[in-house]
Scaffold this motif. Structure first.
Motif, mmCIF file in Angstrom:
data_model
loop_
_atom_site.group_PDB
_atom_site.id
_atom_site.type_symbol
_atom_site.label_atom_id
_atom_site.label_comp_id
_atom_site.label_asym_id
_atom_site.label_seq_id
_atom_site.Cartn_x
_atom_site.Cartn_y
_atom_site.Cartn_z
ATOM 1 N N GLN A 93 -22.790 11.907 29.618
ATOM 2 C CA GLN A 93 -24.241 11.678 29.522
ATOM 3 C C GLN A 93 -25.068 12.934 29.751
ATOM 4 N N ASN A 94 -24.382 14.019 30.176
ATOM 5 C CA ASN A 94 -25.092 15.286 30.381
ATOM 6 C C ASN A 94 -24.421 16.448 29.648
ATOM 7 N N GLY A 95 -23.438 16.121 28.822
ATOM 8 C CA GLY A 95 -22.760 17.147 28.019
ATOM 9 C C GLY A 95 -22.200 18.275 28.864
ATOM 10 N N THR A 96 -21.507 17.880 29.974
ATOM 11 C CA THR A 96 -21.002 18.906 30.890
ATOM 12 C C THR A 96 -19.543 18.661 31.259
ATOM 13 N N TRP A 97 -18.836 19.724 31.622
ATOM 14 C CA TRP A 97 -17.505 19.571 32.212
ATOM 15 C C TRP A 97 -17.682 19.048 33.629
ATOM 16 N N TRP B 256 -23.423 8.706 41.671
ATOM 17 C CA TRP B 256 -24.861 8.506 41.420
ATOM 18 C C TRP B 256 -25.307 9.253 40.173
ATOM 19 N N PRO B 257 -25.793 8.566 39.150
ATOM 20 C CA PRO B 257 -26.181 9.241 37.904
ATOM 21 C C PRO B 257 -27.233 10.320 38.115
ATOM 22 N N GLU B 258 -28.100 10.116 39.118
ATOM 23 C CA GLU B 258 -29.164 11.114 39.350
ATOM 24 C C GLU B 258 -28.573 12.506 39.635
ATOM 25 N N MET C 72 -22.675 22.112 41.529
ATOM 26 C CA MET C 72 -21.752 21.485 42.461
ATOM 27 C C MET C 72 -22.320 20.179 42.973
ATOM 28 N N CYS C 73 -21.436 19.272 43.358
ATOM 29 C CA CYS C 73 -21.847 18.127 44.157
ATOM 30 C C CYS C 73 -20.657 17.760 45.023
ATOM 31 N N ILE C 74 -20.763 16.713 45.840
ATOM 32 C CA ILE C 74 -19.690 16.401 46.800
ATOM 33 C C ILE C 74 -19.468 14.889 46.869
ATOM 34 N N CYS C 75 -18.249 14.496 46.571
ATOM 35 C CA CYS C 75 -17.737 13.164 46.813
ATOM 36 C C CYS C 75 -18.636 12.003 46.377
ATOM 37 N N MET D 252 -28.849 18.052 37.429
ATOM 38 C CA MET D 252 -28.173 19.287 36.977
ATOM 39 C C MET D 252 -28.211 19.377 35.451
ATOM 40 N N GLY D 253 -28.143 18.231 34.783
ATOM 41 C CA GLY D 253 -28.223 18.221 33.313
ATOM 42 C C GLY D 253 -29.554 18.775 32.851
ATOM 43 N N LEU D 254 -30.606 18.479 33.601
ATOM 44 C CA LEU D 254 -31.943 18.979 33.252
ATOM 45 C C LEU D 254 -32.049 20.479 33.487
ATOM 46 N N GLN D 255 -31.036 21.050 34.166
ATOM 47 C CA GLN D 255 -30.967 22.514 34.350
ATOM 48 C C GLN D 255 -29.903 23.119 33.434
ATOM 49 N N ASN D 256 -29.472 22.284 32.447
ATOM 50 C CA ASN D 256 -28.522 22.738 31.427
ATOM 51 C C ASN D 256 -27.157 23.103 32.020
#
Ligand code: ING
Length: 303
Positions: free
Chosen positions: A225-229, A176-178, A168-171, A183-187
């Motif tokens: 860039q993180n292969g995620t929905w 911010w790419p970070e 999750m993130c918010i607004c 989260m991408g680094l946590q798959n």
């Protein structure tokens, strides 16, 4: 293949006069529509239970705290938890959290993930607080998240839920790419986020016309860039005189927008998400283990 049918539950304006009970009725209507549409999970916006109160300068702490939840579920939100469980439906809910931690009162812009059995399985506290902390009465409306909330202290957790790696993130976090990379680094396989985005940003009025583009660009980039929905859900329309971006959308790991809101009111945007759609990106172009060079990126963290 694993599928998850997700409902992005866009909310129209929540005016100051709307009670939590009024809002919960609208949220429950979304849950029932989601059940009819075969959803497993419903995603609500940021600070969904009240109007976006950081638009006002307030000094009375009791008035400020009237916008916060001291417990979750609370009396008013219990009905939402009960109905979701009855419908075998999970949900993601943004709200203002007042917590008593380390012997002191702490206030966060928070989001929780609730599984179909009613358990809160993840909590996130907003890290990127936009706007300003001091009174700026010359603005047509203010943006005082830095005054009312602390910076989140839970990192960007990714948890196993709904058969997937959920984050999750918010607004403002979505810009911010970070946010996505941690989260991408946590798959992560699906990022759920809500937003309240005024269509006018006083410090940069020349950006206003790009609001839709910047919203979509940020979430498309994060997804690809993180292969995620990425599921982005607005509180849109004109709330207390402030026109706010709607344009809720569901973005696939390819970066493609696969579903989008048509209006700026209460609207459920549904998509049957293939949770394996990110794999071909994570194992080739964005195979972090093979291609990333963290030693070259130190400036990102050390500056
Ligand atoms: N709102 C806005 C957002 O990041 C904003 C703040 C508006 C930033 C316009 C830049 C431009 O979408 C919240 N709540 O973060």
């Amino acid at each position: 293949t694993r599928f998850l049918t997700v409902g992005a539950a866009q909310m129209g304006p929540i005016q100051r006069s709307h009670t939590r009970r009024d809002v919960v009725e609208r949220l429950i209507a979304h849950l029932r529509e989601a059940r009819r549409m075969g959803c497993d999970l419903v995603v609500f916006p940021e600070l969904t239970l009240t109007t976006f109160f950081p638009r006002w300068w307030m000094k009375d702490q009791a008035e400020i705290d009237s916008f916060f939840e001291q417990e979750m579920p609370s009396n008013e939100t219990a009905a939402l938890f009960n109905e979701a469980k009855r419908l075998d439906m999970g949900f993601c809910l943004g709200y203002a959290e007042l917590a008593n931690e380390d012997g002191r009162i702490r206030r966060f812009n928070t989001s929780i993930l609730v599984e179909r059995d009613g358990r809160i399985v993840a909590k996130y506290r907003k890290v990127h607080l936009p706007g300003h902390a001091g009174h700026e009465p010359e603005r047509p409306f203010q943006h005082l998240e830095k005054r009312y909330f602390e910076v989140g202290n839970l990192g960007f957790p990714v948890v196993k839920a709904f058969g997937a790696n959920m984050g999750m993130c918010i607004c403002n976090d979505r810009r911010w790419p970070e946010t996505y990379r941690v989260m991408g680094l946590q798959n992560v396989e699906m990022v759920l986020l809500g937003y309240n985005t005024p269509l006018h940003n006083a410090p940069s009025p020349d950006h206003d016309e790009h609001s839709w583009f910047h919203n979509q660009l940020s979430m498309q980039a994060g997804a690809y860039q993180n292969g995620t929905w990425v599921v982005g859900v607005a509180k849109g329309g004109t709330e207390e005189g402030v026109p706010s971006l709607a344009d809720s959308m569901i973005v696939a790991p390819s970066g493609k927008v696969v579903a989008r809101a048509g209006g700026d009111g209460d609207e459920l945007v549904v998509h049957r998400c293939d949770l394996d759609a990110g794999k071909s990106y994570k194992t080739t172009t964005f195979n972090f283990a093979v291609h990333r060079q963290p030693d070259q990126y130190r400036m990102i963290v050390e500056r």
